[in-house]
Design a protein around this motif. Structure first.
Motif, mmCIF file in Angstrom:
data_model
loop_
_atom_site.group_PDB
_atom_site.id
_atom_site.type_symbol
_atom_site.label_atom_id
_atom_site.label_comp_id
_atom_site.label_asym_id
_atom_site.label_seq_id
_atom_site.Cartn_x
_atom_site.Cartn_y
_atom_site.Cartn_z
ATOM 1 N N ALA A 1 -6.306 -3.027 70.314
ATOM 2 C CA ALA A 1 -6.043 -3.963 69.237
ATOM 3 C C ALA A 1 -6.257 -3.272 67.898
ATOM 4 N N ARG A 2 -5.441 -3.630 66.932
ATOM 5 C CA ARG A 2 -5.548 -3.058 65.592
ATOM 6 C C ARG A 2 -5.792 -4.175 64.590
ATOM 7 N N LEU A 3 -6.573 -3.866 63.593
ATOM 8 C CA LEU A 3 -6.883 -4.812 62.534
ATOM 9 C C LEU A 3 -6.016 -4.476 61.324
ATOM 10 N N TYR A 4 -5.159 -5.416 60.933
ATOM 11 C CA TYR A 4 -4.250 -5.190 59.816
ATOM 12 C C TYR A 4 -4.687 -5.913 58.545
ATOM 13 N N ALA A 5 -5.458 -6.985 58.681
ATOM 14 C CA ALA A 5 -5.923 -7.749 57.530
ATOM 15 C C ALA A 5 -7.372 -8.152 57.757
ATOM 16 N N LEU A 6 -8.165 -8.077 56.688
ATOM 17 C CA LEU A 6 -9.579 -8.424 56.768
ATOM 18 C C LEU A 6 -9.969 -9.157 55.499
ATOM 19 N N ASP A 7 -10.528 -10.351 55.654
ATOM 20 C CA ASP A 7 -11.005 -11.138 54.523
ATOM 21 C C ASP A 7 -12.462 -11.497 54.789
ATOM 22 N N VAL A 8 -13.348 -10.872 54.051
ATOM 23 C CA VAL A 8 -14.777 -11.144 54.179
ATOM 24 C C VAL A 8 -15.309 -11.772 52.891
ATOM 25 N N SER A 9 -14.447 -12.453 52.183
ATOM 26 C CA SER A 9 -14.811 -13.081 50.920
ATOM 27 C C SER A 9 -15.834 -14.185 51.118
ATOM 28 N N GLY A 10 -16.702 -14.328 50.109
ATOM 29 C CA GLY A 10 -17.630 -15.449 50.079
ATOM 30 C C GLY A 10 -18.811 -15.356 51.017
ATOM 31 N N ASN A 11 -19.163 -14.171 51.452
ATOM 32 C CA ASN A 11 -20.278 -14.038 52.389
ATOM 33 C C ASN A 11 -21.589 -13.635 51.740
ATOM 34 N N SER A 12 -21.581 -13.356 50.443
ATOM 35 C CA SER A 12 -22.791 -12.926 49.728
ATOM 36 C C SER A 12 -23.488 -11.785 50.449
ATOM 37 N N ALA A 35 -9.796 -8.173 51.467
ATOM 38 C CA ALA A 35 -10.375 -9.052 50.453
ATOM 39 C C ALA A 35 -11.878 -9.119 50.682
ATOM 40 N N ALA A 36 -12.645 -8.930 49.605
ATOM 41 C CA ALA A 36 -14.100 -8.940 49.745
ATOM 42 C C ALA A 36 -14.784 -9.522 48.513
ATOM 43 N N ASP A 37 -14.168 -10.501 47.870
ATOM 44 C CA ASP A 37 -14.752 -11.107 46.678
ATOM 45 C C ASP A 37 -15.873 -12.066 47.082
ATOM 46 N N ARG A 63 -7.285 -7.709 47.316
ATOM 47 C CA ARG A 63 -7.726 -8.738 46.381
ATOM 48 C C ARG A 63 -8.991 -8.209 45.703
ATOM 49 N N LEU A 64 -8.864 -7.922 44.433
ATOM 50 C CA LEU A 64 -10.003 -7.383 43.689
ATOM 51 C C LEU A 64 -11.148 -8.387 43.664
ATOM 52 N N PRO A 65 -12.382 -7.892 43.650
ATOM 53 C CA PRO A 65 -13.533 -8.796 43.605
ATOM 54 C C PRO A 65 -13.723 -9.373 42.203
ATOM 55 N N SER A 66 -12.775 -10.189 41.768
ATOM 56 C CA SER A 66 -12.752 -10.677 40.384
ATOM 57 C C SER A 66 -13.948 -11.563 40.052
ATOM 58 N N ALA A 67 -14.364 -12.425 40.952
ATOM 59 C CA ALA A 67 -15.539 -13.270 40.677
ATOM 60 C C ALA A 67 -16.785 -12.408 40.508
ATOM 61 N N ASP A 68 -16.911 -11.379 41.339
ATOM 62 C CA ASP A 68 -18.061 -10.477 41.235
ATOM 63 C C ASP A 68 -18.005 -9.683 39.938
#
Length: 75
Positions: A1-12, A35-37, A63-68
């Protein structure tokens, strides 16, 4: 299996964890979207992000970490 997209946003997760994630993605050959904002990205994480962008050739969407970044500017 391959990972093509990863969103770990909002995990502090913290700056060190984000920096480690970006460092791991430097040599990843299949990740296309990241994404890791909302994880408390600070100086270490932003330096790792710059390195990631200069080395990774498969990442097409970041996705840039704009909130951070906004939190850092206001501090």
């Amino acid at each position: 299996a391959r990972l093509y997209a990863l969103d770990v946003s909002g995990n502090s997760a913290g700056d060190a964890a984000v920096a480690d994630l970006y460092a791991a993605a430097e040599t990843n050959e299949c990740l296309e979207e990241l994404a890791a904002d909302g994880n408390g990205t600070a100086a270490r994480g932003l330096r790792a992000l710059v390195t990631l962008l200069s080395r990774n050739r498969t990442l097409a969407r970041l996705r840039l970490p704009s909130a951070d970044i906004n939190a850092l500017v206001r501090a």
